[in-house]
Scaffold this active site. Structure first.
Site: not given
Ligand code: DQA
Length: 151
Positions: A12, A24
């Site tokens: 991912n 993120y």
């Protein structure tokens, strides 16, 4: 010849930039790889960057690192961090200095992210610095490699 390090990204992480940006950030995997190449060159090593969503592929690259006499590994194993005894065993098996990296602060997140099988096989672990963690990891790894080549 500069020494080579492998920067391995797991499942991912190819989605960086679009995946849960509040956790993120907005930087992409290409940004990470550019940062790794620049950092490596600034500390006199060459970074070979790879990403796979497959556990076995990551294990094969760890084995290849030994075959190719790679000097160090930076690994963000993604969710395999929390599940993969096989990745732990591969890293222990090759005995290459390894730094574990996570973009997010895994300890401030769900309980299932608090355990890492990679940490036991790494000499250092970094999390929570965003993608700058890769720069810090490469800098620390290069210092470790240089210190052990002098001893
Ligand atoms: C991650 C943290 C892991 O818990 C998660 O499964 C990821 C990314 C990080 O970089 O913060 O895929 O490794």
């Amino acid at each position: 010849m500069p020494q080579t390090i492998y920067v391995l990204n797991g499942p991912n992480l190819n989605l960086l930039g679009t995946r849960e940006p509040a956790i993120y950030g907005h930087a992409t995997l290409a940004d990470v790889e550019r940062l790794c190449a620049e950092t490596a060159s600034s500390v006199g090593v060459t970074a070979v960057c790879r990403q796979s969503n497959h556990e076995g592929q990551l294990i094969d690259w760890i084995h290849e690192a030994r075959d190719k006499q790679v000097s160090g590994i930076v690994i963000n194993a993604g969710a395999y961090t929390h599940t993969s005894i096989a990745l732990h065993d591969a890293l222990v098996g090759v005995q290459i200095p390894t730094v574990e990296v996570h973009v997010s602060n895994v300890f401030a997140r769900e309980d299932f992210r608090h355990h890492s099988f990679i940490a036991k096989a790494a000499f250092a672990s970094l999390c929570g610095f965003g993608i700058d963690g890769y720069r810090l990891a490469i800098t620390g790894l290069a210092a470790k490699i240089s210190a052990s080549s002098k001893s």
